[in-house]
Write an enzyme that holds these catalytic residues in place. Structure first.
Site, PDB file in Angstrom:
ATOM      1  N   GLU A  80       0.849  -1.198   0.000  1.00  0.00           N
ATOM      2  CA  GLU A  80       0.000   0.000   0.000  1.00  0.00           C
ATOM      3  C   GLU A  80       0.878   1.237   0.000  1.00  0.00           C
ATOM      4  O   GLU A  80       0.484   2.289  -0.474  1.00  0.00           O
ATOM      5  CB  GLU A  80      -0.910  -0.015   1.244  1.00  0.00           C
ATOM      6  CG  GLU A  80      -1.910   1.145   1.343  1.00  0.00           C
ATOM      7  CD  GLU A  80      -1.332   2.432   1.952  1.00  0.00           C
ATOM      8  OE1 GLU A  80      -2.024   3.454   1.909  1.00  0.00           O
ATOM      9  OE2 GLU A  80      -0.194   2.439   2.442  1.00  0.00           O
ATOM     10  N   CYS A 112      -4.649  -3.341   2.045  1.00  0.00           N
ATOM     11  CA  CYS A 112      -4.011  -4.462   2.762  1.00  0.00           C
ATOM     12  C   CYS A 112      -4.273  -5.815   2.096  1.00  0.00           C
ATOM     13  O   CYS A 112      -3.839  -6.855   2.605  1.00  0.00           O
ATOM     14  CB  CYS A 112      -4.507  -4.514   4.202  1.00  0.00           C
ATOM     15  SG  CYS A 112      -4.407  -2.941   5.026  1.00  0.00           S
ATOM     16  N   HIS A 234      -6.729 -10.794   9.085  1.00  0.00           N
ATOM     17  CA  HIS A 234      -5.969  -9.559   8.875  1.00  0.00           C
ATOM     18  C   HIS A 234      -6.018  -8.788  10.196  1.00  0.00           C
ATOM     19  O   HIS A 234      -7.082  -8.677  10.815  1.00  0.00           O
ATOM     20  CB  HIS A 234      -6.620  -8.735   7.750  1.00  0.00           C
ATOM     21  CG  HIS A 234      -6.102  -7.326   7.683  1.00  0.00           C
ATOM     22  ND1 HIS A 234      -4.766  -7.047   7.522  1.00  0.00           N
ATOM     23  CD2 HIS A 234      -6.727  -6.122   7.788  1.00  0.00           C
ATOM     24  CE1 HIS A 234      -4.595  -5.734   7.515  1.00  0.00           C
ATOM     25  NE2 HIS A 234      -5.775  -5.150   7.689  1.00  0.00           N
TER      26      HIS A 234
HETATM   27  N1  CAA Z   1      -9.414   0.512  28.997  1.00  0.00           N
HETATM   28  C1  CAA Z   1      -9.840  -0.461  28.167  1.00  0.00           C
HETATM   29  N2  CAA Z   1     -10.455  -0.209  26.977  1.00  0.00           N
HETATM   30  C2  CAA Z   1     -10.635   1.080  26.629  1.00  0.00           C
HETATM   31  C3  CAA Z   1     -10.220   2.155  27.464  1.00  0.00           C
HETATM   32  C4  CAA Z   1      -9.568   1.828  28.693  1.00  0.00           C
HETATM   33  N3  CAA Z   1      -9.119   2.769  29.513  1.00  0.00           N
HETATM   34  N4  CAA Z   1     -10.547   3.295  26.842  1.00  0.00           N
HETATM   35  C5  CAA Z   1     -11.160   2.964  25.674  1.00  0.00           C
HETATM   36  N5  CAA Z   1     -11.205   1.634  25.543  1.00  0.00           N
HETATM   37  C6  CAA Z   1     -11.750   0.844  24.433  1.00  0.00           C
HETATM   38  C7  CAA Z   1     -13.071   1.361  23.908  1.00  0.00           C
HETATM   39  O1  CAA Z   1     -14.155   0.951  24.766  1.00  0.00           O
HETATM   40  C8  CAA Z   1     -13.099   0.734  22.553  1.00  0.00           C
HETATM   41  O2  CAA Z   1     -13.456  -0.638  22.681  1.00  0.00           O
HETATM   42  P1  CAA Z   1     -14.673  -1.235  21.798  1.00  0.00           P
HETATM   43  O3  CAA Z   1     -14.281  -0.950  20.361  1.00  0.00           O
HETATM   44  O4  CAA Z   1     -14.652  -2.669  22.132  1.00  0.00           O
HETATM   45  O5  CAA Z   1     -15.878  -0.496  22.181  1.00  0.00           O
HETATM   46  C9  CAA Z   1     -11.621   0.727  22.114  1.00  0.00           C
HETATM   47  O6  CAA Z   1     -10.879   0.988  23.312  1.00  0.00           O
HETATM   48  C10 CAA Z   1     -11.317   1.793  21.055  1.00  0.00           C
HETATM   49  O7  CAA Z   1     -11.683   3.026  21.567  1.00  0.00           O
HETATM   50  P2  CAA Z   1     -12.634   4.041  20.782  1.00  0.00           P
HETATM   51  O8  CAA Z   1     -13.951   3.422  20.508  1.00  0.00           O
HETATM   52  O9  CAA Z   1     -12.604   5.345  21.547  1.00  0.00           O
HETATM   53  O10 CAA Z   1     -11.950   4.192  19.365  1.00  0.00           O
HETATM   54  P3  CAA Z   1     -10.872   5.229  18.845  1.00  0.00           P
HETATM   55  O11 CAA Z   1     -11.481   6.533  18.601  1.00  0.00           O
HETATM   56  O12 CAA Z   1      -9.664   5.183  19.705  1.00  0.00           O
HETATM   57  O13 CAA Z   1     -10.501   4.600  17.418  1.00  0.00           O
HETATM   58  C11 CAA Z   1      -9.943   3.013  15.780  1.00  0.00           C
HETATM   59  C12 CAA Z   1     -10.182   3.235  17.256  1.00  0.00           C
HETATM   60  C13 CAA Z   1     -11.192   3.389  14.982  1.00  0.00           C
HETATM   61  C14 CAA Z   1      -9.606   1.553  15.550  1.00  0.00           C
HETATM   62  C15 CAA Z   1      -8.725   3.898  15.332  1.00  0.00           C
HETATM   63  O14 CAA Z   1      -7.586   3.482  16.015  1.00  0.00           O
HETATM   64  C16 CAA Z   1      -8.479   3.839  13.837  1.00  0.00           C
HETATM   65  O15 CAA Z   1      -9.080   4.587  13.072  1.00  0.00           O
HETATM   66  N6  CAA Z   1      -7.546   2.967  13.359  1.00  0.00           N
HETATM   67  C17 CAA Z   1      -7.195   2.848  11.946  1.00  0.00           C
HETATM   68  C18 CAA Z   1      -8.247   2.181  11.137  1.00  0.00           C
HETATM   69  C19 CAA Z   1      -8.288   0.685  11.285  1.00  0.00           C
HETATM   70  O16 CAA Z   1      -7.342   0.060  11.723  1.00  0.00           O
HETATM   71  N7  CAA Z   1      -9.418   0.094  10.897  1.00  0.00           N
HETATM   72  C20 CAA Z   1      -9.579  -1.355  10.957  1.00  0.00           C
HETATM   73  C21 CAA Z   1     -10.481  -1.865   9.878  1.00  0.00           C
HETATM   74  S1  CAA Z   1      -9.894  -1.367   8.275  1.00  0.00           S
HETATM   75  C22 CAA Z   1      -8.634  -2.483   7.928  1.00  0.00           C
HETATM   76  O17 CAA Z   1      -8.526  -3.493   8.535  1.00  0.00           O
HETATM   77  C23 CAA Z   1      -7.660  -2.125   6.876  1.00  0.00           C
HETATM   78  C24 CAA Z   1      -6.451  -1.570   7.508  1.00  0.00           C
HETATM   79  O18 CAA Z   1      -5.521  -2.288   7.821  1.00  0.00           O
HETATM   80  C25 CAA Z   1      -6.375  -0.122   7.755  1.00  0.00           C
END
Ligand code: CAA
Length: 392
Positions: A80, A112, A234
């Site tokens: 990518e 990916c 993945h």
């Molecule tokens: N203790 C334990 N857990 C905690 C916590 C704490 N203190 N604080 C937050 N969490 C948990 C939340 O409850 C949440 O869990 P759930 O999803 O089970 O509800 C988790 O941590 C994530 O927190 P948020 O919901 O607040 O999410 P975020 O705003 O931090 O974003 C994300 C998470 C969307 C994955 C972000 O990191 C992101 O955009 N990542 C890149 C995109 C990605 O990887 N997408 C995956 C699918 S696409 C793909 O697979 C292709 C690729 O490789 C990119």
């Protein structure tokens, strides 16, 4: 019928490592959010003289000791994070590894998913040319906007594997479920180093693609959940696989067995948890981690492997682990590779990952930092120059 599959596999990663607890502190986020919420602990970071080419060459180098170079007439490089809009990164690797000139080289891209397309193309090709081998290299550096919620899901690595008709590790099976849809969950315009991502939507899209692939494989091949001993996903972050698998279990009314079935995924997470996302290489880093870290002998196990590339293409394909596979693994070397990375602080990490790109053709030499055996020495007149080096 000709048996086709993976004959050998290896990986390489960046020489530096960032502890995600340091990133959490810097961003004012609770440490557990990354460790438990995302299932990630560390992120590999490339040194200034590493990129997808040096990691790709390092991943493929050791494979060459077990395969006759003359049989490699195809090198498919999936990425990518391409370094050139025109020239395939694999051509630099071809030179660094001194491969035969009668070897075609091409780059494949679909976020990916690219390496899975490469694997399927290679498998079909080997059925027609069983005397040849295909070298596949998947290599990526995952980059998002600094200080965005995606930042802890960065990482970098390359996985290289040889596909042929004498598989030692896994044999590919015919059944495969595919799903494609034009969506904007993650994309990177040509003028950008960092990907744009609609994070929450991308996670939903991943699960939707998985369920759609499942329906496709079921309809076409009549497969049932019980046909698979194990799933391998993945891994953009390891919790993603847990969520996806939970959904499949729910769809199959298997939630009462959830704990055990989720535990089954754990060995495939070991490396990604410490490396981070490596886009096209990530599914195969998960597969390698599973083979090397499952406490039990996996011989004869049927695997369902899910590959997802945003944008999007998903494919759920099937493979069987072969008897004697563990003799061909390099578990201790991989352990050392991960342990020997140099720990860096936030400042160095930001300097490295977000270094400005040279666009005016001026010369930029890189100091020797990599711990690996290939380096991106300099860029001059818009040309990238690589060299083999002695590991530090
Ligand atoms: N203790 C334990 N857990 C905690 C916590 C704490 N203190 N604080 C937050 N969490 C948990 C939340 O409850 C949440 O869990 P759930 O999803 O089970 O509800 C988790 O941590 C994530 O927190 P948020 O919901 O607040 O999410 P975020 O705003 O931090 O974003 C994300 C998470 C969307 C994955 C972000 O990191 C992101 O955009 N990542 C890149 C995109 C990605 O990887 N997408 C995956 C699918 S696409 C793909 O697979 C292709 C690729 O490789 C990119």
């Amino acid at each position: 019928m000709i048996l086709v599959g993976i004959e050998d596999i290896d990986f390489a990663t960046g020489s530096y490592v960032l502890d995600l607890r340091d990133l959490a502190r810097d961003l004012g986020v609770e440490e557990d959010k990354y460790r438990l919420g995302l299932g990630q602990e560390m992120m590999s970071v490339p040194s200034c003289d590493e990129d997808i080419v040096t990691m790709g060459a390092a991943a493929a180098e050791k494979l060459l000791s077990r395969v006759d170079k003359n049989k490699i007439r195809t090198l498919l490089f999936a990425t990518e994070s391409g370094i050139d809009q025109s020239k395939a990164a694999g051509i630099y690797v071809h030179k660094l590894l001194n491969l035969n000139s009668s070897c075609r080289v091409v780059e494949l891209k679909q976020a990916c998913y690219g390496a899975t397309a490469a694997l399927q193309l290679a498998a079909s090709y080997i059925k027609v040319h069983p005397q040849e081998k295909v070298l596949i290299i998947a290599s990526d550096i995952a980059r998002y906007e600094p200080r965005s919620s995606a930042e802890p899901t960065q990482g970098c690595a390359a996985v290289a594997f040889v596909v042929g008709n004498e598989p030692k590790l896994v044999a590919l099976e015919e059944p495969s479920g595919i799903y494609t849809e034009d969506i904007m969950d993650f994309w990177r315009p040509n003028y950008r180093q960092e990907a744009f991502v609609d994070g929450k939507f991308s996670a939903k899209a991943y699960i939707h693609a998985l369920r759609s692939c499942w329906i496709d494989i079921q309809n076409r091949f009549g497969l049932r959940f019980e046909n698979f001993k194990r799933f391998c996903y993945h891994l953009p972050f390891t919790k993603m696989a847990v969520k996806a698998h939970h959904q499949l279990l729910q769809d199959h009314q298997l939630l009462e067995k959830e704990k055990r079935l989720l535990e089954n995924l754990e060995p495939s997470f070991n490396y990604s948890r410490l490396v981070g996302n490596c886009y096209s290489a990530s599914t195969y880093l998960g597969l390698l981690s599973l083979l090397e870290n499952a406490p039990e002998d996996l011989k004869g196990e049927k695997l369902a492997i899910f590959s997802y590339g945003s944008g999007c293409v998903g494919e759920l394909f099937t493979a069987t682990v072969l008897e004697g596979y563990s003799l061909y693994l390099r578990k201790q070397e991989h352990r050392n590779l991960l342990l020997n990375r140099k720990k860096i602080d936030i400042e160095k990490y930001r300097q490295l990952l977000y270094a400005p790109v040279v666009k005016d053709g001026s010369r930029k030499e890189h100091p020797h930092e990599t711990l690996g055996s290939f380096r991106f020495r300099e860029i001059d007149q818009h040309k990238r120059l690589y060299e083999k080096c002695s590991p530090k």
